[in-house]
Design an enzyme around this catalytic site. Structure first.
Site, PDB file in Angstrom:
ATOM      1  CG  ASP A  50      -1.822   1.245   1.181  1.00 47.44           C
ATOM      2  OD1 ASP A  50      -2.713   1.274   0.315  1.00 47.44           O
ATOM      3  OD2 ASP A  50      -1.614   2.190   1.962  1.00 47.44           O
ATOM      4  CE1 TYR A  55       0.930   7.678   2.430  1.00 45.17           C
ATOM      5  CE2 TYR A  55       1.173   5.374   1.870  1.00 45.17           C
ATOM      6  CZ  TYR A  55       0.425   6.404   2.397  1.00 45.17           C
ATOM      7  OH  TYR A  55      -0.838   6.140   2.890  1.00 45.17           O
ATOM      8  CE  LYS A  80      -3.428   4.815   0.032  1.00 48.06           C
ATOM      9  NZ  LYS A  80      -2.109   4.590   0.617  1.00 48.06           N
ATOM     10  CG  HIS A 113      -4.063   9.853  -0.028  1.00 50.91           C
ATOM     11  ND1 HIS A 113      -2.708   9.715  -0.216  1.00 50.91           N
ATOM     12  CD2 HIS A 113      -4.276   9.441   1.237  1.00 50.91           C
ATOM     13  CE1 HIS A 113      -2.152   9.250   0.890  1.00 50.91           C
ATOM     14  NE2 HIS A 113      -3.085   9.080   1.782  1.00 50.91           N
TER      15      HIS A 113
HETATM   16  N1  LIG Z   1      -5.204   6.388   3.223  1.00 52.38           N
HETATM   17  C1  LIG Z   1      -4.687   7.069   4.230  1.00 52.38           C
HETATM   18  O1  LIG Z   1      -5.006   8.244   4.469  1.00 52.38           O
HETATM   19  C2  LIG Z   1      -3.707   6.400   5.138  1.00 52.38           C
HETATM   20  C3  LIG Z   1      -3.348   7.014   6.350  1.00 52.38           C
HETATM   21  C4  LIG Z   1      -2.464   6.362   7.194  1.00 52.38           C
HETATM   22  C5  LIG Z   1      -1.959   5.119   6.818  1.00 52.38           C
HETATM   23  N2  LIG Z   1      -2.290   4.549   5.624  1.00 52.38           N
HETATM   24  C6  LIG Z   1      -1.724   3.242   5.197  1.00 52.38           C
HETATM   25  O2  LIG Z   1      -1.836   2.300   6.255  1.00 52.38           O
HETATM   26  C7  LIG Z   1      -0.532   1.861   6.649  1.00 52.38           C
HETATM   27  C8  LIG Z   1      -0.481   1.581   8.146  1.00 52.38           C
HETATM   28  O3  LIG Z   1      -0.897   2.676   8.900  1.00 52.38           O
HETATM   29  P1  LIG Z   1       0.074   3.502   9.864  1.00 52.38           P
HETATM   30  O4  LIG Z   1       1.454   3.462   9.322  1.00 52.38           O
HETATM   31  O5  LIG Z   1      -0.586   4.807  10.080  1.00 52.38           O
HETATM   32  O6  LIG Z   1      -0.039   2.756  11.258  1.00 52.38           O
HETATM   33  P2  LIG Z   1       0.099   1.281  11.878  1.00 52.38           P
HETATM   34  O7  LIG Z   1       0.389   0.269  10.832  1.00 52.38           O
HETATM   35  O8  LIG Z   1      -1.087   1.110  12.739  1.00 52.38           O
HETATM   36  O9  LIG Z   1       1.324   1.449  12.846  1.00 52.38           O
HETATM   37  C9  LIG Z   1       2.639   1.642  12.416  1.00 52.38           C
HETATM   38  C10 LIG Z   1       3.489   1.905  13.657  1.00 52.38           C
HETATM   39  O10 LIG Z   1       3.462   0.755  14.520  1.00 52.38           O
HETATM   40  C11 LIG Z   1       4.782   0.257  14.701  1.00 52.38           C
HETATM   41  N3  LIG Z   1       4.698  -1.217  14.648  1.00 52.38           N
HETATM   42  C12 LIG Z   1       4.604  -1.989  13.539  1.00 52.38           C
HETATM   43  N4  LIG Z   1       4.511  -3.292  13.868  1.00 52.38           N
HETATM   44  C13 LIG Z   1       4.570  -3.350  15.221  1.00 52.38           C
HETATM   45  C14 LIG Z   1       4.528  -4.415  16.137  1.00 52.38           C
HETATM   46  N5  LIG Z   1       4.404  -5.672  15.729  1.00 52.38           N
HETATM   47  N6  LIG Z   1       4.612  -4.113  17.465  1.00 52.38           N
HETATM   48  C15 LIG Z   1       4.714  -2.835  17.889  1.00 52.38           C
HETATM   49  N7  LIG Z   1       4.749  -1.776  17.038  1.00 52.38           N
HETATM   50  C16 LIG Z   1       4.665  -2.029  15.713  1.00 52.38           C
HETATM   51  C17 LIG Z   1       5.590   0.821  13.561  1.00 52.38           C
HETATM   52  O11 LIG Z   1       6.933   0.993  13.954  1.00 52.38           O
HETATM   53  P3  LIG Z   1       8.203   0.593  13.042  1.00 52.38           P
HETATM   54  O12 LIG Z   1       7.869   0.913  11.626  1.00 52.38           O
HETATM   55  O13 LIG Z   1       9.269   1.470  13.599  1.00 52.38           O
HETATM   56  O14 LIG Z   1       8.451  -0.867  13.268  1.00 52.38           O
HETATM   57  C18 LIG Z   1       4.929   2.170  13.337  1.00 52.38           C
HETATM   58  O15 LIG Z   1       5.387   3.111  14.287  1.00 52.38           O
HETATM   59  C19 LIG Z   1       0.372   3.005   6.198  1.00 52.38           C
HETATM   60  O16 LIG Z   1       1.720   2.629   6.116  1.00 52.38           O
HETATM   61  C20 LIG Z   1      -0.252   3.357   4.878  1.00 52.38           C
HETATM   62  O17 LIG Z   1       0.107   2.408   3.891  1.00 52.38           O
HETATM   63  C21 LIG Z   1      -3.176   5.172   4.796  1.00 52.38           C
END
Ligand SMILES: NC(=O)c1ccc[n+]([C@@H]2O[C@H](COP(=O)([O-])OP(=O)(O)OC[C@H]3O[C@@H](n4cnc5c(N)ncnc54)[C@H](OP(=O)(O)O)[C@@H]3O)[C@@H](O)[C@H]2O)c1
Length: 282
Positions: A50, A55, A80, A113
């Site tokens: 994704d 990004y 996006k 997006h």
């Molecule tokens: N469409 C949109 O507007 C939108 C908005 C936000 C996100 N997204 C998409 O959704 C994806 C995920 O969302 P997100 O990045 O906001 O949040 P998330 O996946 O909920 O959390 C990521 C965070 O959690 C940590 N983490 C990952 N695995 C872990 C584990 N097993 N134990 C403890 N901590 C852990 C990561 O740290 P490390 O990386 O340091 O390991 C990072 O700080 C994004 O990368 C993006 O592709 C889309």
């Protein structure tokens, strides 16, 4: 149904294509590590990335596909249209820019997006996506962060001859923001629901309910959250740049949350951890 899921499982989109049920998120994955961590994810079995123009790592994450020894067709790749680039001409330009950046002939999915830019901006972007789909530049199309009013507006445009279909809706979804109204709208219209920030950005690992379920199943809080999302029928997109966590987040197919466990995670809360453009009025 959930019992038989594997990392290879897919859901069918209205476009007819299949989307792998577990995605690898790459928001805030810096350019200089993006290729290597994505190779790591692909080697572990993730087949869905994704990404987004915003990004700034489309090039690196796509390069990881061949570096991992996989043909492009084996991996579901999303981008996006940038949040502030809605509008027909701008979206067309951005689609071509993303294809060039990623050095690929097509995306599996292009999403709007965010619903910024007013009605004209949103519907102009949709028109560009429908054309891109017809031209083979993307296989499926959808939206992210659209509120119910934006979804209704788009659906009436589609139904009155605008064309296309919402294959996917991507939203922040986890137990503290389950969005039942939006999820039910999307399912009523046949769209697959992707869950972003499924780990609540690692801000809830001390929640008593997560600790309890974590202990009960011998799994980490993050694994309980990914499993919750899968069992709700969502397509979670956990992000990590840490190899041990990338692995942990996909080792979720060897346990099952009971109905009682799932019930304990029904918090009824509305507590976003990221932005929330669904509430954008215009
Ligand atoms: N469409 C949109 O507007 C939108 C908005 C936000 C996100 N997204 C998409 O959704 C994806 C995920 O969302 P997100 O990045 O906001 O949040 P998330 O996946 O909920 O959390 C990521 C965070 O959690 C940590 N983490 C990952 N695995 C872990 C584990 N097993 N134990 C403890 N901590 C852990 C990561 O740290 P490390 O990386 O340091 O390991 C990072 O700080 C994004 O990368 C993006 O592709 C889309």
């Amino acid at each position: 149904m959930a019992r038989n899921l594997t990392i290879k499982s897919t859901q069918k989109l209205l476009s007819g294509y299949e989307i792998p049920i577990l995605g690898y998120g790459v928001y805030q994955t810096p350019k200089n590590v993006a290729e290597n961590v994505t190779v790591e994810a692909l080697k572990l079995g993730y087949r869905h990335i994704d990404s987004a123009a915003a990004y700034k790592n489309e090039k690196e994450v796509t390069a990881a596909i061949s570096k991992a020894g996989l043909p492009r067709s084996e991996v579901f790749l999303t981008t996006k249209i940038p949040p502030r680039a809605n509008g027909y001409d701008s979206a067309k330009r951005n689609i071509d820019d993303s294809l060039k950046q990623a050095n690929t002939d097509y995306f599996d999915l292009i999403l709007i997006h965010a619903p910024y830019g007013g009605k004209e901006g949103r519907l102009g972007t949709w028109k560009a996506l429908v054309e891109a789909q017809k031209a083979g530049k993307t296989r499926s199309i959808g939206v992210s962060n659209f509120g119910l009013h934006h979804l209704d507006e788009l659906q009436s445009y589609i139904s009155s001859g605008g064309g296309g279909a919402i294959d996917v809706g991507q939203y922040e979804i986890h137990p503290w923001l389950a969005r039942p109204d939006i999820v039910s709208w999307l399912r009523r219209h046949g769209a697959v629901v992707q869950a972003y920030s499924p780990l609540v950005r690692n801000t809830r690992s001390e929640e008593p309910v997560l600790k309890e379920l974590s202990k009960k199943h011998g799994k980490s809080p993050a694994q309980v959250l990914v499993r919750w999302s899968l069992q709700k029928g969502f397509v979670p997109l956990p992000k990590s740049v840490t190899p041990s966590r990338i692995r942990e987040n996909c080792e979720v197919f060897d346990f099952e949350l009971s109905e009682g466990d799932m019930g304990k995670l029904e918090t009824g809360k509305y507590e976003p951890c990221a932005w929330d453009p669904t509430v954008e009025k215009d």
